[in-house]
Design an enzyme around this catalytic site. Structure first.
Site, mmCIF file in Angstrom:
data_model
loop_
_atom_site.group_PDB
_atom_site.id
_atom_site.type_symbol
_atom_site.label_atom_id
_atom_site.label_comp_id
_atom_site.label_asym_id
_atom_site.label_seq_id
_atom_site.Cartn_x
_atom_site.Cartn_y
_atom_site.Cartn_z
ATOM 1 N N ASP A 215 0.874 -1.165 0.000
ATOM 2 C CA ASP A 215 0.000 0.000 0.000
ATOM 3 C C ASP A 215 0.920 1.225 0.000
ATOM 4 O O ASP A 215 2.138 1.094 0.157
ATOM 5 C CB ASP A 215 -0.900 -0.040 1.237
ATOM 6 N N ASP B 280 -0.072 4.917 1.471
ATOM 7 C CA ASP B 280 -0.206 5.745 2.672
ATOM 8 C C ASP B 280 0.012 4.914 3.930
ATOM 9 O O ASP B 280 -0.618 3.875 4.128
ATOM 10 C CB ASP B 280 -1.592 6.394 2.717
#
Length: 400
Positions: free
Chosen positions: A39, A41
């Site tokens: 991912d 963030d």
């Protein structure tokens, strides 16, 4: 006796755990992992704590200016120590609380607004019990019919704002519909992301908001150097990700990844088969051609996991995916598709430092000693023994 237990604890027992280590709750050989996914963030990009007050303030102002909430809400500031990830919120009762894995409310943790709720009231609210029925609890992604669980790191300012708004309404005797208030606060927090405010703050001052960028570059480079394949799946837009990755890794960051997917719309990315991949050009414009393969160096938007698996053939335990949301990033991938998963949990470092303290070790050792004493003494039923048992049980509960 407690002093005896204290003296038996050797000093070297403390500080046994490394706060910076990687911990595994299942056996894994990294030699067998061929594909690494990330991912963006709070995974590749770690943000400083200064971001949360700005999200809180912006959403608070949106409530006042666009949702016409009382001006008095502006007096509230973000309190970073008020809430932690994993708490549940009962929408209809305006209760923020900790619920354990067996669906029991942990007494002493319930708050309405910024005020603690007495244990007796909590039990009364749930029909004379601490237990929350399964049908009311959060679903697999932390969302239930009446109870929401806050799981990602962005939830911290949301919980704080929700509690502050409830506190203002209750403190001023204002009537409100709990469901409307919850939705408005949630929408205001969402607006901070959807309108790009957060992206603008970070893009303007990367040094202020992004932490450990050099470590991100080192990890990715090492994996590629050892022949591993990498992919990125994020909900953030490409322009934002591109600026952040250029800051951390350099202008050629896309050459490190075999597949890059932005605005993936997780968690539905993992469950909804209907959304196809679309290709983005350098300017962020969408192409209309059908995607028959995922090419290195290209940028793709949305899509779904089932097409991703079909096009890449990256299946099973040879894939290791890292994210910060235990549900939408990790659990489904592991249970449904057999991927290995890694959780990015910044809070764990602080927890381990607490565990390593002498005070914690002594308290834990004494608690275990009390448990052993209770097990031995529970067969004695005379009045004096029951009195001792009650005192020990009370002390053990306080230690917990």
């Amino acid at each position: 006796m407690r002093r005896l237990v204290h003296d038996l604890l050797p000093p070297e027992v403390c500080s046994l755990l490394n706060p910076a280590a990687i911990y595994a709750n299942n056996e894994i050989s990294l030699r067998d992992v061929e594909v690494y996914g990330f991912d963006y963030d709070y995974t590749l990009a770690q943000y400083s704590d200064t971001l949360h007050p700005e999200i809180f303030n912006a959403a608070r102002d949106i409530l006042v200016e666009h949702y016409k909430y009382p001006e008095g809400i502006r007096k509230y500031d973000y309190n970073p120590s008020f809430a932690i990830r994993g708490l549940h919120y009962d929408i209809q009762k305006s209760l923020l609380m900790k619920i354990d894995a067996f669906h029991y409310v942990q007494l002493g943790t319930a708050y309405r607004g910024l005020q603690p709720v007495p244990d007796e009231e909590v039990i009364e609210l749930y029909g004379g019990t601490q237990h929350i029925p399964l049908y009311q609890m959060s679903g697999f992604y932390g969302k239930g019919p009446s109870i929401k669980q806050f799981m990602d790191i962005f939830s911290l300012p949301e919980m704080a704002l929700l509690s502050c708004v409830v506190d203002h309404f209750l403190g001023h005797g204002l009537e409100f519909d709990q469901a409307h208030l919850y939705k408005d606060v949630t929408d205001a927090i969402r607006d901070v992301h959807v309108k790009g405010l957060m992206y603008q703050w970070i893009a303007r001052d990367m040094e202020k908001y992004i932490l450990r960028g050099d470590e991100t570059f080192a990890v990715l480079s090492r994996l590629v150097a050892h022949g591993k394949q990498l992919f990125l799946i994020t909900n953030s837009p490409f322009s934002f990700v591109d600026k952040g990755m250029r800051h951390m890794v350099g202008p050629d960051w896309r050459q490190l990844f075999d597949v890059v997917i932005v605005q993936a719309d997780k968690p539905s990315f993992f469950t909804d088969r209907r959304k196809p991949f679309r290709k983005l050009d350098e300017k962020g414009s969408l192409h209309w051609d059908r995607i028959t393969r995922l090419e290195k160096g290209k940028i793709y938007r949305q899509g779904n996991l089932f097409d991703f698996l079909r096009l890449t053939e990256w299946r099973g335990p040879r894939v290791l995916y890292f994210g910060d949301h235990l549900y939408s990033d990790l659990a489904d991938l592991m249970l449904r598709h057999g991927w290995r998963t890694g959780a990015i949990i910044p809070e764990l470092e602080r927890e381990i430092r607490i565990i390593n303290t002498e005070q914690y070790m002594h308290s834990l050792t004494w608690q275990q000693a009390l448990t052993g004493l209770l097990e031995r003494m529970q067969t004695y039923q005379d009045a004096e023994s029951r009195q001792v048992l009650a005192a020990w049980m009370k002390e053990r509960q306080e230690l917990r």
